[in-house]
Design an enzyme around this catalytic site. Structure first.
Site: not given
Length: 235
Positions: A56-58, A60, A155
């Site tokens: 999970l992206d930073r 998000t 992404h």
């Protein structure tokens, strides 16, 4: 920071990751050593050492699954590999997005020279026009979208929404700088509006059908109220 635990059993911990928090520090990230990662926050607040099952992206927020033992990880990861887990994200994007859209477009992997097939289904839930000018227009338009990724590229949702000219608000890399600035000035929002809201899966050890929801951050709740949008997690 008080962590929201969504689900926990002997195998799994599911938490609601705040925006702008790294899941874990990369080995070489010496410059952020003073910043607590999600794994460190979990260890501090629960005493548990856990192991990420997916990314999970930073930037998000939302649901992330973490295993309580390293030997549990692969069994949960098989659900992602076999497309046996349904991930539902929500985003606020620039403009009036299509009612429904299949976005089938390759996305660069971690090796920037290699593109990998990627598929996302988009559904528009709400729209609004604001009488706030954003160059070159006298007003500004936004949409609340539901995003169902069928692949898990890095992404992917950020790239795909930009690909159809409806980038996510607050995205510093793929977004629209003018609209990001407008949200910051008018609403005090500088974070990216992408939230992992739901996960549906069959537990690979207990065989329980899990439907997991992660509450929206306060910036989202304020936008729902101000824009008169329905919260899609409370319908």
């Amino acid at each position: 920071m008080s962590l929201e635990i969504i689900f926990e059993d002997d195998y799994l911990l599911c938490v609601n990751k705040p925006n702008n928090v790294l899941v874990h520090h990369a080995f070489h990230s010496r410059n952020v050593s003073e910043e607590a990662s999600l794994l460190q926050i979990i260890k501090n607040e629960t005493g548990l050492k856990v192991y990420p099952i997916h990314r999970l992206d930073r930037k998000t927020s939302g649901i992330i699954l973490l295993a309580k033992e390293t030997n549990f990880v692969s069994k949960f990861q098989e659900l992602f590999t076999n497309n046996e887990i349904q991930k539902t994200y929500f985003g606020i994007v620039r403009g009036y997005s299509p009612d429904e859209k299949k976005i089938d477009s390759p996305v660069k992997g971690r090796d920037a020279n290699v593109h990998k097939e990627a598929l996302t289904y988009l559904k528009t839930l709400e729209k609004i026009t604001l009488e706030i000018p954003v160059k070159p227009y006298d007003s500004s338009r936004y949409s609340l979208v539901e995003l169902l990724p069928k692949t898990g590229r890095m992404h992917q949702l950020r790239v795909h929404t930009n690909k159809i000219s409806h980038p996510l608000i607050g995205d510093p890399k793929y977004g629209d700088k003018n609209h990001n600035i407008m949200f910051e000035i008018n609403f005090g929002c500088s974070k990216m509006f992408l939230h992992a809201g739901k996960l549906n899966l069959k537990h690979p050890f207990t065989f329980e059908e899990l439907i997991l929801n992660a509450k929206f951050p306060i910036d989202w709740l304020n936008r729902f109220e101000e824009f008169n949008w329905k919260n899609p997690l409370t319908k």
